[in-house]
Design an enzyme around this catalytic site. Structure first.
Site, mmCIF file in Angstrom:
data_model
loop_
_atom_site.group_PDB
_atom_site.id
_atom_site.type_symbol
_atom_site.label_atom_id
_atom_site.label_comp_id
_atom_site.label_asym_id
_atom_site.label_seq_id
_atom_site.Cartn_x
_atom_site.Cartn_y
_atom_site.Cartn_z
ATOM 1 N N ASP A 19 97.593 43.990 78.461
ATOM 2 C CA ASP A 19 98.826 43.027 78.123
ATOM 3 C C ASP A 19 98.238 42.930 77.060
ATOM 4 O O ASP A 19 99.829 43.888 75.731
ATOM 5 C CB ASP A 19 99.269 42.649 78.804
ATOM 6 C CG ASP A 19 100.030 41.169 80.129
ATOM 7 O OD1 ASP A 19 100.760 42.456 80.409
ATOM 8 O OD2 ASP A 19 99.233 40.411 80.524
ATOM 9 N N ARG A 99 92.655 28.404 79.349
ATOM 10 C CA ARG A 99 93.504 28.347 77.873
ATOM 11 C C ARG A 99 93.256 27.009 76.810
ATOM 12 O O ARG A 99 93.600 28.200 75.546
ATOM 13 C CB ARG A 99 94.939 28.591 78.795
ATOM 14 C CG ARG A 99 95.066 29.527 79.439
ATOM 15 C CD ARG A 99 94.666 31.100 78.776
ATOM 16 N NE ARG A 99 94.708 32.171 80.108
ATOM 17 C CZ ARG A 99 93.541 32.665 80.454
ATOM 18 N NH1 ARG A 99 92.971 32.752 80.214
ATOM 19 N NH2 ARG A 99 94.344 33.877 80.960
ATOM 20 N N ASP A 128 100.840 29.978 81.815
ATOM 21 C CA ASP A 128 99.708 30.481 80.370
ATOM 22 C C ASP A 128 100.227 30.817 79.204
ATOM 23 O O ASP A 128 100.114 29.832 77.997
ATOM 24 C CB ASP A 128 99.005 31.749 80.575
ATOM 25 C CG ASP A 128 97.669 31.795 81.389
ATOM 26 O OD1 ASP A 128 97.445 30.301 81.694
ATOM 27 O OD2 ASP A 128 97.266 32.440 82.114
ATOM 28 N N SER A 180 97.303 41.627 88.296
ATOM 29 C CA SER A 180 96.414 41.130 87.713
ATOM 30 C C SER A 180 96.297 39.906 87.214
ATOM 31 O O SER A 180 95.068 38.943 88.721
ATOM 32 C CB SER A 180 98.694 40.424 87.179
ATOM 33 O OG SER A 180 97.985 39.282 86.420
#
Length: 407
Positions: A19, A99, A128, A180
């Site tokens: 990404d 995060r 996220d 992923s």
């Protein structure tokens, strides 16, 4: 609407994965060729950081910051969550509490660089995006946020790979190994490919699927005994050796991985409303949670333990939903810290082929009193139970008499 012509410098949360790798050229193409400052938060990704600066610059970034956040992540995010006993639907929150830690560092760099915006590579389907953006709003409430997945026309990871190939972006994955993944010192997650069909069994025994350990089938045939020592709920020693929590977790990852500990396959309820399947590896964290929970069974009184268990669900939901920097999460953390004042002692565990077996507890604060609960002779007056039951059962008795009277 964001005026793209005014965006001259963008700080990008950069992992070097699929990404964020294609986001750099995409931002330069679609935001009037801004300067891109890539920021990677090192929360224990290990070899994923190797060659990251060269890759970031090759794809168009002006510079890369690699922030060493490992101790901050452990001490200020992992340990508070573990002490709370917070678990979201069997998930030990490995991505969730990483995060806000990364986002805090991201904002610090954005302020330092006087950036016009912050960008991230989170999809519009995931959790996220919420976790990153709520943290940014906390530390920089007026900072514009760019989320390419909510803007571009790319619809799948396959199309991302097409874009990468067309723009000469180097990738470490292929279309066949395109899971992923998210990796840090606490866990590794796997999503996508064959796992999207919930009828499929995860390929635990396939070489290369698991990275932090082995399946229970491939684990060694003899048990491993360990001792974990805690002070006020914080791990301070492993097998009698005093260590920082960070080093204890890293060593537990190795030990747990060898014994097939910490694999879960769950369909979880995402914040955005859909169910999603994930396979998680959390070897050290699973051991740590079990040891801490075991010690609490003897160090906490009944009412405190039960209330803490109820609030652990709320705590877990706050962490999962990106609400780390909120008054409620901080208030719950203060409650947890109070409960941990006497959670001090040593727990012995036996690890064997995916199982964690309790093998003994020692604590000077233990509320377990053998002289009271023994099946042998004690000072406990068993006749006292008669009056207790009469009073405890009085409401039931009164209700029954009324029911019989009005029939």
């Amino acid at each position: 609407m964001l005026d793209k012509s005014k965006i001259k410098k963008i700080v990008l949360a950069y992992s070097g994965g699929l990404d964020t790798s294609i986001i750099i050229p995409w931002l330069k193409e679609n935001y009037n060729n801004p300067e891109i400052i890539a920021v990677s938060g090192d929360v224990g990704q290990g070899d994923e950081l190797v060659g990251l600066e060269e890759k970031a610059k090759k794809t168009g970034a002006a510079k890369l910051y690699v922030l060493d956040l490992k101790e901050d992540y452990v001490d200020n995010y992992i340990i508070p969550t573990m002490k709370a006993g917070a678990i979201y639907e069997d998930y030990l929150l490995g991505t969730s509490h990483a995060r806000p830690c990364i986002a805090k560092g991201l904002v610090e760099i954005a302020i330092k660089e006087k950036a016009d915006a912050i960008a991230h590579g989170c999809t519009g389907k995931g959790n996220d995006q919420v976790r990153f953006e709520l943290a940014v709003k906390h530390f920089a409430p007026d900072m514009p946020i760019i989320a390419p997945w909510r803007e571009w026309k790319i619809k799948s990871r396959e199309e991302e790979i097409d874009y990468a190939e067309a723009h000469n972006v180097p990738l470490k994955i292929s279309r066949e190994t395109n899971y992923s993944k998210d990796k840090n010192l606490w866990h590794l997650s796997h999503e996508g490919l064959d796992l999207e069909d919930i009828a499929n069994e995860p390929q635990y025994e396939k070489d290369g699927f698991l990275e932090m350990g082995v399946s229970p089938i491939k684990a060694k045939d003899e048990p491993t005994y360990i001792t974990l020592e805690f002070e006020k709920g914080v791990p301070v020693a492993l097998n009698g050796k005093k260590e920082k929590p960070l080093n204890i977790i890293l060593e537990l990852n190795k030990i747990g991985g060898e014994n097939g500990i910490g694999l879960i396959d769950i369909v979880e309820n995402r914040l955005v409303g859909m169910k999603c399947r994930g396979v998680y590896e959390t070897p050290g964290g699973t051991i740590l949670y079990k040891a801490h929970e075991t010690l609490e069974t003897v160090c906490l009184d009944k009412m405190t333990l039960h209330e803490k268990q109820k609030l652990a669900i709320t705590y877990a939901e706050l962490v999962y939903n990106g609400q780390w920097f909120t008054p409620l999460r901080e208030a719950l953390a203060a409650f947890v810290d109070k409960t941990q004042e006497h959670v001090t002692g040593i727990v012995k565990l036996k690890l064997y082929k995916g199982n964690i077996i309790k093998a003994g507890i020692e604590s000077k604060y233990s509320l377990y009193d053998e002289s009271i609960c023994t099946f042998g002779e004690s000072d406990y007056n068993q006749k006292d139970a008669e009056g207790f039951i009469n009073l405890y059962g009085l409401p039931i008795q009164v209700q029954a008499r009324l029911n019989n009277k009005i029939k």
